[in-house]
Design an enzyme around this catalytic site. Structure first.
Site, PDB file in Angstrom:
ATOM      1  CD  GLU A 165      -0.404 -19.350  -8.459  1.00  0.00           C
ATOM      2  OE1 GLU A 165       0.771 -19.531  -8.810  1.00  0.00           O
ATOM      3  OE2 GLU A 165      -0.862 -19.757  -7.382  1.00  0.00           O
ATOM      4  CD  GLU A 350      -2.944 -23.612  -7.121  1.00  0.00           C
ATOM      5  OE1 GLU A 350      -1.884 -23.422  -6.491  1.00  0.00           O
ATOM      6  OE2 GLU A 350      -3.032 -23.541  -8.361  1.00  0.00           O
TER       7      GLU A 350
HETATM    8  C1  FCB Z   1       1.063 -22.500  -7.117  1.00  0.00           C
HETATM    9  C2  FCB Z   1       0.812 -23.134  -8.464  1.00  0.00           C
HETATM   10  C3  FCB Z   1       0.625 -24.621  -8.410  1.00  0.00           C
HETATM   11  C4  FCB Z   1       1.513 -25.289  -7.391  1.00  0.00           C
HETATM   12  C5  FCB Z   1       1.470 -24.584  -6.066  1.00  0.00           C
HETATM   13  C6  FCB Z   1       2.306 -25.198  -4.979  1.00  0.00           C
HETATM   14  O1  FCB Z   1       1.769 -21.319  -7.301  1.00  0.00           O
HETATM   15  O2  FCB Z   1      -0.328 -22.585  -9.053  1.00  0.00           O
HETATM   16  O3  FCB Z   1       0.795 -25.105  -9.711  1.00  0.00           O
HETATM   17  O4  FCB Z   1       2.783 -25.408  -7.878  1.00  0.00           O
HETATM   18  O5  FCB Z   1       1.837 -23.245  -6.220  1.00  0.00           O
END
Ligand code: FCB
Length: 445
Positions: A165, A350
């Protein structure tokens, strides 16, 4: 008959070093910007630090046991630069590498494929003291750390991600200031983003050479933007949001340079770009890691004359984090990525949701909302697969409740509940169900 995912699909959970490891002063680990930030009063809503987090430095076997219990075949975690090169530059710390050696071996023994992120935000503080990512020499320090890490683990780890990110690293950390190092300077933030993209591009060939046959990619977070109404002003607001959050990062990685309208809109805040930088940032990758949680709904009440606002549309579908569950945006996002850039492969690195979980009198954690969130996103994923998007894996955020950055322990995202008093991990009902999905490789009830 439940709808199946492609064979060989990776079912995983994702974590990050600082959020789980604890042991901040052990075995030679150096201080990071998150150690410093979390120790600053007021920065973490509930006041915790990264110590002990979920103490995975000592309890990683329990984490691996959870993966086994669910039958997951993949685990995404990050290595901590401060364990491996504690001062950012300078000597390599063998004890830090030994830890990740043990983790990787434990995973392989459990038939879990390791996916390793090299930078999930824990920059050595010594480098921040010299300007951090805004200082171009941090790129060289990063490449040394990458080389040392891949040299040690690259015989067994064959899935690598350079950065997690870049939007959060740069904008959230340096413009919005909600994350370490907590700055409020857009110009610095954009320079940071640029150096991160260049560092990514330079790291890719190093990883390939050091870990033959490995897949290499980068993880970007996407927040697809929609207009609140059909006015031209709202469409323009959504477009600007989209350019700044999403296109600004994916275009350079895919060889298009920075988006022209985004560049113009940033005026004098744009980064300094050296002649070969954009070519470097566009090093060919094997996959894109997509982090997706929610969408943005953009509104511009004053028709360009005032501040644009981002709000959520459906207040009945908010998670405990205040993020709207909106699976259709995952579909729209993946179809856009596919038609626009044609990535060879995509992993959902994610996706998940926070809810205020509690242990019920029966000893279980009943979290039907999390299960619905994941189920709806998986159903959407099946539609994108039907549409030909090459999605090859899904990693739920996250394995256990952990240190959720500025939200501390208040945001529980885990498939397993963490009882912080004892560090006991208990699979939530959603985690048990997710395990059944993974085992069946299909969206079962
Ligand atoms: C993302 C992050 C991860 C976690 C989630 C909820 O932005 O990569 O580490 O905190 O959000």
């Amino acid at each position: 008959m439940a709808k199946r995912f492609p064979s060989g699909f990776y079912w995983g959970a994702a974590t990050a070093s600082f959020q789980i490891e604890g042991a901040l002063r052990e075995d030679g680990r150096g201080e990071t910007i998150w150690d410093r930030f979390a120790a600053t009063p007021g920065k973490i809503v509930t006041g915790e630090t990264g110590e002990p987090a979920t103490d995975s430095y000592h309890l990683y076997h329990q984490d691996v046991a959870l993966l086994r219990e669910m039958g997951l075949n993949a685990y995404r975690f990050s290595t901590a630069w401060p364990r491996i090169i504690p001062g950012g530059t300078g000597p390599v710390n063998a004890l830090g590498l030994d830890y990740y050696d043990r983790v990787v071996d434990a995973l392989l023994q459990a038939n879990v494929t390791p996916f390793v992120t090299l930078y999930h935000w824990d920059l050595p503080q010594a480098l921040q003291d010299r300007g951090g990512w805004a200082n171009r020499t941090t790129i060289d320090a990063f490449l040394r750390y990458v080389q040392a890490t891949v040299e040690r683990l690259g015989d067994r780890v064959k899935h690598w991600m350079t950065f997690n990110e870049p939007w959060c690293v740069s904008i959230l950390g340096h413009e919005i200031g909600e994350h370490a190092p907590g700055m409020h300077d857009r110009r610095v933030a954009l320079q940071v983003a640029h150096h991160v993209l260049v560092a990514h591009g330079l790291a890719v060939p190093i990883i390939r050479q050091t870990s033959p046959g490995a897949e290499v990619g980068i993880v970007l977070n996407f927040t697809p933007a929609y207009p609140a109404t059909d006015t031209q002003a709202d469409w323009a607001a959504a477009r600007e949001f989209n350019v700044r959050h999403n296109v600004w990062f994916v275009d350079p990685v895919m060889g298009r340079g920075y988006p022209r309208d985004g560049w113009a809109g940033y005026g004098t805040d744009v980064p300094e770009v050296l002649p070969d930088d954009m070519e470097v940032a566009a090093a060919p990758i094997d996959f894109l890691g997509v982090n997706y949680y929610t969408r943005a709904v953009c509104h511009d009440p004053a028709g360009g004359a005032g501040r644009r606002v981002v709000n959520r549309r459906d207040e009945t579908r908010l998670t405990a984090r205040g993020w709207e569950s909106y699976p259709q945006a995952l579909y729209d996002l993946l179809l856009w990525l596919q038609t626009e850039y044609a990535f060879p492969k995509i992993y959902i690195t994610e996706n998940g949701a926070a809810y205020d979980d509690v242990v019920a009198p029966d000893g279980r954690i009943h979290d039907p909302l999390r299960q619905s969130y994941i189920r709806e996103h998986l159903a959407t994923l099946l539609r994108t697969l039907d549409a030909g998007v090459p999605v090859a894996g899904y990693f739920c955020w996250t394995l256990t409740d952990n240190f959720e950055w500025a939200m501390g322990r208040s945001s529980r995202f885990g498939l397993a509940y963490t009882d912080y008093a004892t560090q006991r991990r208990i699979l939530k009902e959603s985690g048990k169900w997710f395990g059944r999905v993974a085992r069946a490789n299909a969206l079962v009830d």
